[in-house]
Design a protein around this motif. Sequence first.
Motif, PDB file in Angstrom:
ATOM      1  N   ILE A 172      40.776 -34.422  29.271  1.00  0.00           N
ATOM      2  CA  ILE A 172      40.819 -35.886  29.364  1.00  0.00           C
ATOM      3  C   ILE A 172      40.641 -36.172  27.990  1.00  0.00           C
ATOM      4  N   GLY A 173      41.416 -37.040  27.216  1.00  0.00           N
ATOM      5  CA  GLY A 173      41.370 -37.379  25.762  1.00  0.00           C
ATOM      6  C   GLY A 173      41.356 -38.828  25.489  1.00  0.00           C
ATOM      7  N   TRP A 174      40.931 -39.267  24.522  1.00  0.00           N
ATOM      8  CA  TRP A 174      41.015 -40.765  24.159  1.00  0.00           C
ATOM      9  C   TRP A 174      41.763 -40.698  22.656  1.00  0.00           C
ATOM     10  N   VAL A 184      41.053 -39.126  18.961  1.00  0.00           N
ATOM     11  CA  VAL A 184      39.544 -39.209  18.472  1.00  0.00           C
ATOM     12  C   VAL A 184      38.783 -38.370  19.360  1.00  0.00           C
ATOM     13  N   SER A 185      38.695 -38.178  20.431  1.00  0.00           N
ATOM     14  CA  SER A 185      37.943 -37.452  21.090  1.00  0.00           C
ATOM     15  C   SER A 185      38.310 -36.836  22.595  1.00  0.00           C
ATOM     16  N   SER A 186      37.899 -35.703  23.160  1.00  0.00           N
ATOM     17  CA  SER A 186      38.295 -35.253  24.308  1.00  0.00           C
ATOM     18  C   SER A 186      36.951 -34.459  25.141  1.00  0.00           C
ATOM     19  N   ILE A 187      37.160 -34.323  26.259  1.00  0.00           N
ATOM     20  CA  ILE A 187      36.221 -33.952  27.093  1.00  0.00           C
ATOM     21  C   ILE A 187      37.050 -32.768  28.191  1.00  0.00           C
ATOM     22  N   SER A 188      36.385 -31.469  28.310  1.00  0.00           N
ATOM     23  CA  SER A 188      37.111 -30.571  29.408  1.00  0.00           C
ATOM     24  C   SER A 188      36.678 -31.002  30.669  1.00  0.00           C
ATOM     25  N   GLY A 189      37.626 -31.160  31.744  1.00  0.00           N
ATOM     26  CA  GLY A 189      37.077 -31.263  32.960  1.00  0.00           C
ATOM     27  C   GLY A 189      36.729 -29.772  33.580  1.00  0.00           C
ATOM     28  N   ILE A 190      36.791 -28.862  32.936  1.00  0.00           N
ATOM     29  CA  ILE A 190      36.783 -27.415  33.319  1.00  0.00           C
ATOM     30  C   ILE A 190      35.375 -27.067  33.053  1.00  0.00           C
ATOM     31  N   ASP A 191      34.950 -27.245  31.594  1.00  0.00           N
ATOM     32  CA  ASP A 191      33.752 -26.731  31.284  1.00  0.00           C
ATOM     33  C   ASP A 191      32.840 -27.720  30.564  1.00  0.00           C
ATOM     34  N   GLY A 192      33.172 -29.115  30.432  1.00  0.00           N
ATOM     35  CA  GLY A 192      32.562 -30.174  29.783  1.00  0.00           C
ATOM     36  C   GLY A 192      32.634 -30.035  28.239  1.00  0.00           C
TER      37      GLY A 192
END
Length: 126
Positions: free
Chosen positions: A34-36, A48-56
């Motif tokens: 999931i990215g911003w 600018v930023s992202s987070i992985s739903g798999i490993d955070g």
Amino acid sequence: QLQLVESGGGLVQPGGSLRLSCAASASTLDNYIIGWFRHAPGKEREGVSSISGIDGSTYYADSVKGRFTVSRDNTKDKDTVYLQINRLKPEDTAVYYCAVSAFQMTGMTQDLFAFWGQGTQVTVSS
């Protein structure tokens, strides 16, 4: 079709803070990135930023490190990703979008994000 809805934008003075939210229609984004992104007038859209739903794991562009924090709440049958923005600057003024990708990647390759929200306006001005 996965739908994303951003909220939390607004007009804020320099130095202020905002928390943007991205609510997903799916109950879980465990298998996604999931990215911003943001798109400022006269500039190209940038990740600018992202987070992985798999490993955070998280990613931040150099321009926002230390001021932006991405997080995720996937409890209670919902999945929401947040972007906390502190010490806002006028150059942070942009439409902020969240987007979802099924691909693991280094950095943020926009073409790999298949689902996009409509965006939320952030304006930093005194």
